[in-house]
Design an enzyme around this catalytic site. Sequence first.
Site, mmCIF file in Angstrom:
data_model
loop_
_atom_site.group_PDB
_atom_site.id
_atom_site.type_symbol
_atom_site.label_atom_id
_atom_site.label_comp_id
_atom_site.label_asym_id
_atom_site.label_seq_id
_atom_site.Cartn_x
_atom_site.Cartn_y
_atom_site.Cartn_z
ATOM 1 N N PRO A 1 -30.825 -88.334 -83.513
ATOM 2 C CG PRO A 1 -30.281 -86.665 -82.358
ATOM 3 C CD PRO A 1 -31.061 -87.744 -82.297
ATOM 4 C CD GLU A 2 -28.374 -92.717 -87.636
ATOM 5 O OE1 GLU A 2 -27.291 -93.234 -88.136
ATOM 6 O OE2 GLU A 2 -29.509 -92.796 -88.030
ATOM 7 C CE LYS B 1 -25.972 -94.015 -82.762
ATOM 8 N NZ LYS B 1 -27.119 -94.820 -82.772
ATOM 9 N NE ARG C 1 -40.690 -91.011 -78.902
ATOM 10 C CZ ARG C 1 -40.304 -92.236 -79.759
ATOM 11 N NH1 ARG C 1 -39.886 -92.108 -81.074
ATOM 12 N NH2 ARG C 1 -40.713 -93.357 -79.247
ATOM 13 N NE ARG D 1 -34.258 -98.940 -84.450
ATOM 14 C CZ ARG D 1 -33.301 -98.331 -84.298
ATOM 15 N NH1 ARG D 1 -32.327 -98.489 -83.723
ATOM 16 N NH2 ARG D 1 -33.618 -97.091 -84.712
#
Length: 268
Positions: free
Chosen positions: A2-3, A59, A111, A257
Amino acid sequence: MPELPEVETVVRGLRPDLIGRTVVGAWTDWPKVLDDVSLVELTATLKGRRISAIFRRGKYICVDLEGVFLVIHLRMTGRLYLSDRAEGDDRWVHFSLALDQNAHMAFSDSRKFGRVLLRHSLDFLEAKLGPEPLTLSDADFADILQGSTRAVKTFLLDQAKIAGIGNIYADESLLRAKIHPLTPVDRLSRKQACALGAEIRRVLEAGIAHEGASISWYRKPDGNKGESQQHFMVYGRTNLPCKVCGTAVQRTVVGQRGTHFCPNCQRR
DNA sequence: CGTGGGACCTGAACGC
DNA sequence: TGCGTTCAGGTCCCAC
């Protein structure tokens, strides 16, 4: 995962169901999710407290319990939703906050990167996060860029410089501003910097309007997918045509990234 | 100050 | 079917 748009969507979805509710307990099957506190201590602190507000900073999700804050970061695969069971509705729930009326705010995270913090002040967030991009003027954004020699993509992901942008919306913003992700920040013109600030706001606002991007794990609190992914112009579109000009989108790595860009729209 | 590598974790997708 | 590899929306820590 999520951003900013995904976190904002989660907060907006939960708010009407959480405000005014009272904490009656807490549960975990993986204590490490509680970064800085034991379950016993967290329960003792929060039991009997009422949720007075829930909001986003960068965030991070901040739940205000009458001056004590439960601060949650979803990291890559975190989800937050209401359930009628402490163990939630999926096999990856590792923490939940028991509320009155037999409701549980469940934190699911396959995770296990996500964390739940308990704090008496949010000063630590202000100390580590840059300003909110949605309320930042183009000129103020351009000022923030001053003095950096880093690749612009890397800069956008630095939460201390500007808070809330992640890998998806960084790539999308740079495409729309027609700036190559490896461009050193100090080689951007004032005009380019202002344009980038404007595109960041536009992309994030669109992401919120589409209720976030459900590429894999992200879901809204109601369990449904967001639709932001249907509007990506470059992210995840390696070798597919750029939606602006049709040139094949390229994937490279910037700051470790995965980075997607159009070699025609975004020249170095 | 900045970068690169690794750690933290699990699941999905893909090649053989 | 099973195994190995690679990748994933994030952040922190350490070496250089």
